[in-house]
Write an enzyme that holds these catalytic residues in place. Structure first.
Site, short mmCIF file in Angstrom:
data_model
loop_
_atom_site.label_atom_id
_atom_site.label_comp_id
_atom_site.label_asym_id
_atom_site.label_seq_id
_atom_site.Cartn_x
_atom_site.Cartn_y
_atom_site.Cartn_z
N ASP A 133 3.15 -30.09 -22.11
CA ASP A 133 1.97 -30.87 -22.53
C ASP A 133 1.19 -31.22 -21.05
OD1 ASP A 133 2.44 -31.21 -25.31
OD2 ASP A 133 4.72 -31.74 -24.51
N ASP A 169 -1.27 -23.07 -18.53
CA ASP A 169 -2.69 -22.51 -18.80
C ASP A 169 -3.84 -23.66 -18.58
OD1 ASP A 169 -2.22 -23.99 -20.90
OD2 ASP A 169 -3.45 -23.10 -22.31
C1 LIG Z 1 3.18 -27.70 -25.27
S1 LIG Z 1 4.53 -27.26 -26.05
C2 LIG Z 1 4.85 -25.64 -25.51
C3 LIG Z 1 6.13 -25.20 -26.27
C4 LIG Z 1 6.53 -23.77 -25.60
N1 LIG Z 1 7.18 -23.78 -24.40
C5 LIG Z 1 5.27 -22.61 -25.61
O1 LIG Z 1 5.04 -22.30 -24.54
O2 LIG Z 1 5.00 -22.20 -26.77
C6 LIG Z 1 5.60 -28.36 -25.14
C7 LIG Z 1 6.85 -28.63 -25.89
O3 LIG Z 1 7.77 -29.27 -25.02
C8 LIG Z 1 8.59 -30.28 -25.75
N2 LIG Z 1 8.97 -31.61 -24.83
C9 LIG Z 1 8.02 -31.99 -24.06
N3 LIG Z 1 8.92 -33.08 -23.31
C10 LIG Z 1 10.31 -32.65 -23.52
C11 LIG Z 1 11.31 -33.31 -23.21
N4 LIG Z 1 11.47 -34.38 -22.27
N5 LIG Z 1 12.53 -33.04 -23.69
C12 LIG Z 1 12.50 -31.74 -24.72
N6 LIG Z 1 11.35 -31.40 -25.06
C13 LIG Z 1 10.36 -31.70 -24.62
C14 LIG Z 1 7.63 -30.82 -26.95
O4 LIG Z 1 8.39 -31.33 -28.19
C15 LIG Z 1 6.85 -29.45 -27.01
O5 LIG Z 1 7.21 -28.72 -28.20
#
Ligand SMILES: C[S@@+](CC[C@H](N)C(=O)[O-])C[C@H]1O[C@@H](n2cnc3c(N)ncnc32)[C@H](O)[C@@H]1O
Length: 229
Positions: A133, A169
């Protein structure tokens, strides 16, 4: 292993709930027991996989398609995915179960807390963080996963020569990652100082990446290797 109570961190995610699909329900019913890593497990290859193959850890695999593809393509490596999003966890259980993968394990929870508490030093060969994110608003920058503090945490868990591989991105976050990592102690930019890396062959396109490409975004990969102490 540091078993002290983790410090309260600013969360890098927001938990979102959405109804599970039927394959995600099957993932939980049929395969969670096989792939889920129990809380408190030591996070290294001998404990998780009963072998000494190099361990790749992915933080935030989302729905998990690219992580499953990488695990299928590299049976000589072990993979541990860490996520908080329940539909993503259920989906990867299903996909990994249907493909009968034996080099992938899944852990639910905040990766930063879990790694800091349960991953021994020198245990991780590659740490993957793909399309985290971006937290674009300035007041939310403190939620970004790439920070000086987290770079130090990851450094302490990587083997010497192990790689922290990021991709995004979102151009301002790409520059932020480059700035943070270029000043973090104990890393070498594998693309050369101040440079971004091309996408390595082992990294498939991820779901969020495809969405970014559809929106006309660029893609930036960064690979930083842990240097000897
Ligand atoms: C924007 S999505 C990207 C998902 C995947 N990597 C992709 O490129 O399609 C970011 C993901 O990171 C997970 N996330 C963010 N911080 C995290 C943390 N501290 N521990 C585990 N998961 C985390 C969120 O739940 C989310 O599913």
């Amino acid at each position: 292993m540091n078993l002290e109570q983790p410090l309260r961190r600013i969360q890098t995610f927001v938990r979102r709930s959405s109804p599970l699909t039927s394959s995600q329900r099957q993932g939980l019913d049929l395969y969670a027991g096989r792939f889920r890593t129990l809380p408190g497990t030591r996070l290294d290859s001998p404990t998780l996989f009963n072998n000494h193959n190099p361990l790749t850890v992915e933080i935030g695999f989302g729905m998990g398609q690219s992580l499953v593809a990488m695990a299928r393509a590299a049976p000589e490596r072990n993979f541990l995915g860490i996520e908080v999003h329940e539909p993503g966890l259920a989906q990867i259980f299903f996909d990994a179960g249907e493909r009968q993968l034996d080099n992938l394990k899944i852990l639910e929870g905040d990766a930063l807390d879990l790694l800091s508490t349960y991953a021994p030093q020198n245990s991780i060969d590659r740490l993957q963080l793909y399309f985290p994110d971006p937290w674009p608003k300035k007041r939310h920058h403190k939620r970004r996963l790439v920070s000086t503090e987290n770079a130090a945490l990851i450094h302490s868990k990587l083997c010497v020569g192990g790689v922290f591989h990021m991709a995004t991105d979102w151009e301002p976050y790409a520059q932020w990652m480059l700035d943070v990592m270029s000043t973090a102690a104990g890393y070498r930019n594998m693309a050369g100082e101040g440079q971004f890396h091309s996408r390595p062959d082992y990294r498939p396109l991820t779901k969020f990446e495809q969405r970014g490409l559809r929106d006309g975004h660029g893609i930036w990969d960064l690979l930083f290797a842990r240097t000897p102490d």
